[in-house]
Design a protein around this motif. Structure first.
Motif, PDB file in Angstrom:
ATOM      1  N   ILE A  93      -2.031   1.774 -17.892  1.00 55.18           N
ATOM      2  CA  ILE A  93      -1.794   1.585 -16.462  1.00 55.18           C
ATOM      3  C   ILE A  93      -1.403   2.916 -15.825  1.00 55.18           C
ATOM      4  CG2 ILE A  93      -0.244   0.529 -14.767  1.00 55.18           C
ATOM      5  CD1 ILE A  93      -0.193  -1.946 -16.688  1.00 55.18           C
ATOM      6  N   GLU A  94      -0.509   3.625 -16.457  1.00 53.08           N
ATOM      7  CA  GLU A  94      -0.070   4.928 -15.926  1.00 53.08           C
ATOM      8  C   GLU A  94      -1.248   5.905 -15.846  1.00 53.08           C
ATOM      9  OE1 GLU A  94       2.357   7.803 -14.318  1.00 53.08           O
ATOM     10  OE2 GLU A  94       2.863   5.707 -14.666  1.00 53.08           O
ATOM     11  N   ARG A  95      -2.058   5.917 -16.887  1.00 55.82           N
ATOM     12  CA  ARG A  95      -3.180   6.858 -16.976  1.00 55.82           C
ATOM     13  C   ARG A  95      -4.235   6.616 -15.895  1.00 55.82           C
ATOM     14  NH1 ARG A  95      -3.259   6.802 -21.970  1.00 55.82           N
ATOM     15  NH2 ARG A  95      -4.491   4.953 -22.347  1.00 55.82           N
ATOM     16  N   HIS A  96      -4.504   5.353 -15.564  1.00 55.69           N
ATOM     17  CA  HIS A  96      -5.593   5.056 -14.629  1.00 55.69           C
ATOM     18  C   HIS A  96      -5.142   4.558 -13.257  1.00 55.69           C
ATOM     19  CE1 HIS A  96      -8.483   5.798 -17.742  1.00 55.69           C
ATOM     20  NE2 HIS A  96      -7.888   4.928 -18.530  1.00 55.69           N
ATOM     21  N   ASP A  97      -4.002   3.886 -13.212  1.00 61.25           N
ATOM     22  CA  ASP A  97      -3.565   3.295 -11.951  1.00 61.25           C
ATOM     23  C   ASP A  97      -2.697   4.255 -11.142  1.00 61.25           C
ATOM     24  OD1 ASP A  97      -3.738   0.774 -10.437  1.00 61.25           O
ATOM     25  OD2 ASP A  97      -1.553   0.816 -10.577  1.00 61.25           O
ATOM     26  N   ARG A  98      -1.908   5.051 -11.825  1.00 58.40           N
ATOM     27  CA  ARG A  98      -0.976   5.949 -11.133  1.00 58.40           C
ATOM     28  C   ARG A  98      -1.423   7.408 -11.170  1.00 58.40           C
ATOM     29  NH1 ARG A  98       0.371   1.710  -9.037  1.00 58.40           N
ATOM     30  NH2 ARG A  98       2.191   0.544  -9.679  1.00 58.40           N
ATOM     31  N   GLN A  99      -2.222   7.766 -12.159  1.00 56.29           N
ATOM     32  CA  GLN A  99      -2.738   9.131 -12.285  1.00 56.29           C
ATOM     33  C   GLN A  99      -4.250   9.028 -12.389  1.00 56.29           C
ATOM     34  OE1 GLN A  99      -0.819  10.764 -15.743  1.00 56.29           O
ATOM     35  NE2 GLN A  99       1.219  10.551 -14.903  1.00 56.29           N
ATOM     36  N   GLY A 100      -4.890  10.035 -12.908  1.00 54.50           N
ATOM     37  CA  GLY A 100      -6.331   9.969 -13.139  1.00 54.50           C
ATOM     38  C   GLY A 100      -7.092   9.468 -11.933  1.00 54.50           C
ATOM     39  N   MET A 101      -7.691   8.302 -12.077  1.00 53.77           N
ATOM     40  CA  MET A 101      -8.474   7.723 -10.973  1.00 53.77           C
ATOM     41  C   MET A 101      -7.580   7.215  -9.844  1.00 53.77           C
ATOM     42  SD  MET A 101     -11.584   5.745 -12.910  1.00 53.77           S
ATOM     43  CE  MET A 101     -10.624   4.931 -14.169  1.00 53.77           C
ATOM     44  N   ASN A 102      -6.273   7.090 -10.116  1.00 53.99           N
ATOM     45  CA  ASN A 102      -5.299   6.655  -9.105  1.00 53.99           C
ATOM     46  C   ASN A 102      -5.762   5.368  -8.409  1.00 53.99           C
ATOM     47  OD1 ASN A 102      -2.846   6.893  -7.763  1.00 53.99           O
ATOM     48  ND2 ASN A 102      -3.729   8.113  -6.120  1.00 53.99           N
ATOM     49  N   LEU A 103      -6.088   4.365  -9.193  1.00 59.41           N
ATOM     50  CA  LEU A 103      -6.649   3.117  -8.678  1.00 59.41           C
ATOM     51  C   LEU A 103      -5.692   2.341  -7.766  1.00 59.41           C
ATOM     52  CD1 LEU A 103      -8.352   1.887 -11.952  1.00 59.41           C
ATOM     53  CD2 LEU A 103      -9.458   2.919  -9.957  1.00 59.41           C
ATOM     54  N   ARG A 104      -4.410   2.388  -8.071  1.00 56.41           N
ATOM     55  CA  ARG A 104      -3.393   1.651  -7.301  1.00 56.41           C
ATOM     56  C   ARG A 104      -3.713   0.156  -7.230  1.00 56.41           C
ATOM     57  NH1 ARG A 104       1.118   4.351  -7.515  1.00 56.41           N
ATOM     58  NH2 ARG A 104       1.014   6.393  -6.600  1.00 56.41           N
ATOM     59  N   ALA A 105      -4.203  -0.392  -8.330  1.00 58.35           N
ATOM     60  CA  ALA A 105      -4.526  -1.813  -8.393  1.00 58.35           C
ATOM     61  C   ALA A 105      -3.292  -2.665  -8.671  1.00 58.35           C
ATOM     62  CB  ALA A 105      -5.572  -2.059  -9.480  1.00 58.35           C
ATOM     63  N   MET A 106      -2.276  -2.066  -9.241  1.00 59.29           N
ATOM     64  CA  MET A 106      -1.058  -2.790  -9.589  1.00 59.29           C
ATOM     65  C   MET A 106      -0.049  -2.651  -8.450  1.00 59.29           C
ATOM     66  SD  MET A 106      -1.879  -3.787 -12.658  1.00 59.29           S
ATOM     67  CE  MET A 106      -0.370  -4.300 -13.400  1.00 59.29           C
ATOM     68  N   GLY A 138      12.083  -9.063 -11.004  1.00 57.86           N
ATOM     69  CA  GLY A 138      12.100  -8.414  -9.693  1.00 57.86           C
ATOM     70  C   GLY A 138      10.733  -8.147  -9.105  1.00 57.86           C
ATOM     71  N   LEU A 139       9.731  -8.911  -9.511  1.00 54.82           N
ATOM     72  CA  LEU A 139       8.370  -8.695  -9.017  1.00 54.82           C
ATOM     73  C   LEU A 139       8.129  -9.513  -7.748  1.00 54.82           C
ATOM     74  CD1 LEU A 139       6.457  -8.837 -12.397  1.00 54.82           C
ATOM     75  CD2 LEU A 139       7.081  -6.807 -11.085  1.00 54.82           C
ATOM     76  N   PRO A 140       7.459  -8.935  -6.766  1.00 56.69           N
ATOM     77  CA  PRO A 140       7.197  -9.663  -5.525  1.00 56.69           C
ATOM     78  C   PRO A 140       6.098 -10.709  -5.679  1.00 56.69           C
ATOM     79  CG  PRO A 140       6.125  -7.522  -5.458  1.00 56.69           C
ATOM     80  CD  PRO A 140       6.919  -7.568  -6.741  1.00 56.69           C
ATOM     81  N   THR A 141       6.185 -11.740  -4.874  1.00 56.62           N
ATOM     82  CA  THR A 141       5.121 -12.744  -4.757  1.00 56.62           C
ATOM     83  C   THR A 141       4.724 -12.736  -3.290  1.00 56.62           C
ATOM     84  OG1 THR A 141       6.126 -14.053  -6.508  1.00 56.62           O
ATOM     85  CG2 THR A 141       4.472 -15.143  -5.157  1.00 56.62           C
ATOM     86  N   THR A 142       3.769 -11.894  -2.951  1.00 60.15           N
ATOM     87  CA  THR A 142       3.434 -11.668  -1.536  1.00 60.15           C
ATOM     88  C   THR A 142       2.179 -12.393  -1.081  1.00 60.15           C
ATOM     89  OG1 THR A 142       2.067  -9.734  -1.996  1.00 60.15           O
ATOM     90  CG2 THR A 142       4.424  -9.342  -1.670  1.00 60.15           C
ATOM     91  N   LEU A 143       1.386 -12.877  -2.015  1.00 59.13           N
ATOM     92  CA  LEU A 143       0.090 -13.474  -1.680  1.00 59.13           C
ATOM     93  C   LEU A 143      -0.753 -12.492  -0.879  1.00 59.13           C
ATOM     94  CD1 LEU A 143       2.063 -16.525  -0.834  1.00 59.13           C
ATOM     95  CD2 LEU A 143       0.081 -16.831  -2.276  1.00 59.13           C
ATOM     96  N   GLY A 144      -0.503 -11.210  -1.065  1.00 60.54           N
ATOM     97  CA  GLY A 144      -1.242 -10.179  -0.354  1.00 60.54           C
ATOM     98  C   GLY A 144      -0.836 -10.006   1.093  1.00 60.54           C
ATOM     99  N   SER A 145       0.266 -10.614   1.492  1.00 54.94           N
ATOM    100  CA  SER A 145       0.696 -10.569   2.890  1.00 54.94           C
ATOM    101  C   SER A 145       1.910  -9.672   3.073  1.00 54.94           C
ATOM    102  CB  SER A 145       1.038 -11.985   3.371  1.00 54.94           C
ATOM    103  OG  SER A 145       1.635 -11.941   4.643  1.00 54.94           O
ATOM    104  N   PHE A 146       1.823  -8.781   4.009  1.00 55.83           N
ATOM    105  CA  PHE A 146       2.943  -7.906   4.348  1.00 55.83           C
ATOM    106  C   PHE A 146       4.147  -8.740   4.787  1.00 55.83           C
ATOM    107  CE2 PHE A 146       5.202  -5.089   7.370  1.00 55.83           C
ATOM    108  CZ  PHE A 146       5.492  -4.055   6.498  1.00 55.83           C
ATOM    109  N   ALA A 147       3.900  -9.883   5.425  1.00 60.88           N
ATOM    110  CA  ALA A 147       4.982 -10.743   5.913  1.00 60.88           C
ATOM    111  C   ALA A 147       5.840 -11.295   4.774  1.00 60.88           C
ATOM    112  CB  ALA A 147       4.401 -11.895   6.736  1.00 60.88           C
ATOM    113  N   LEU A 148       5.314 -11.373   3.571  1.00 61.51           N
ATOM    114  CA  LEU A 148       6.058 -11.932   2.437  1.00 61.51           C
ATOM    115  C   LEU A 148       6.626 -10.868   1.505  1.00 61.51           C
ATOM    116  CD1 LEU A 148       3.706 -14.912   1.551  1.00 61.51           C
ATOM    117  CD2 LEU A 148       5.897 -14.999   2.754  1.00 61.51           C
ATOM    118  N   ARG A 149       6.573  -9.619   1.888  1.00 63.02           N
ATOM    119  CA  ARG A 149       6.983  -8.543   0.972  1.00 63.02           C
ATOM    120  C   ARG A 149       8.427  -8.659   0.496  1.00 63.02           C
ATOM    121  NH1 ARG A 149       7.524  -3.949   5.456  1.00 63.02           N
ATOM    122  NH2 ARG A 149       9.696  -4.380   5.880  1.00 63.02           N
ATOM    123  N   ASP A 150       9.305  -9.264   1.300  1.00 63.21           N
ATOM    124  CA  ASP A 150      10.707  -9.414   0.905  1.00 63.21           C
ATOM    125  C   ASP A 150      11.060 -10.835   0.490  1.00 63.21           C
ATOM    126  OD1 ASP A 150      11.305  -6.707   1.415  1.00 63.21           O
ATOM    127  OD2 ASP A 150      11.531  -7.121   3.550  1.00 63.21           O
TER     128      ASP A 150
END
Length: 127
Positions: free
Chosen positions: A43-56, A103-115
């Motif tokens: 995850i670190e290699r591809h999501d945060r560095q490298g291709m920087n996918l930001r899928a997580m 401590g993981l969010p359950t946002t359903l992809g909505s900014f309104a549910l981020r907290d």
């Protein structure tokens, strides 16, 4: 059980099936703890560095993940397998409530549910 990180050199997390990984775990070639470490590195290699996918969107704290993996390794050593996915790390979309201690969010992809906060994890995640 598995020795050091030498077992991880040829581990291809993209190509290996759940059954193949389970076989490595069952044979003692690999531990769940090592598998979690390998997944986090991927995850670190591809999501945060490298291709920087930001899928997580979020990742549980490493210490909690390793604690859970060690608990599952101990269960395996005691022949107490929970099911066919015992000890395999999974990724859960943020539409499912996870253990509140993670401590993981359950946002359903909505900014309104981020907290938004939840009090228990979804049954499908628990299983």
């Amino acid at each position: 059980m598995a020795q050091g990180t030498s077992n991880l050199k040829n581990l291809d997390l993209v190509a290996q099936s759940a059954a193949e990984l389970q076989g490595l775990l069952s044979s003692g070639i690999l531990t769940s703890t090592q598998l979690v470490e390998a997944c986090l590195a991927q995850i670190e290699r591809h999501d945060r560095q490298g291709m920087n996918l930001r899928a997580m969107i979020a990742i549980a704290p490493k210490s909690k993940l390793l604690e859970m993996a060690q608990r599952l390794d101990t269960e395996r050593e005691n022949n107490n397998l929970r099911g066919p996915f015992h000890g395999l790390p999974i990724i859960v979309k943020d539409i499912f409530n996870t253990d509140p201690d993670l401590g993981l969010p359950t946002t359903l992809g909505s900014f309104a549910l981020r907290d938004a906060k939840h009090s228990k994890q979804a049954l499908v995640v628990q299983k």
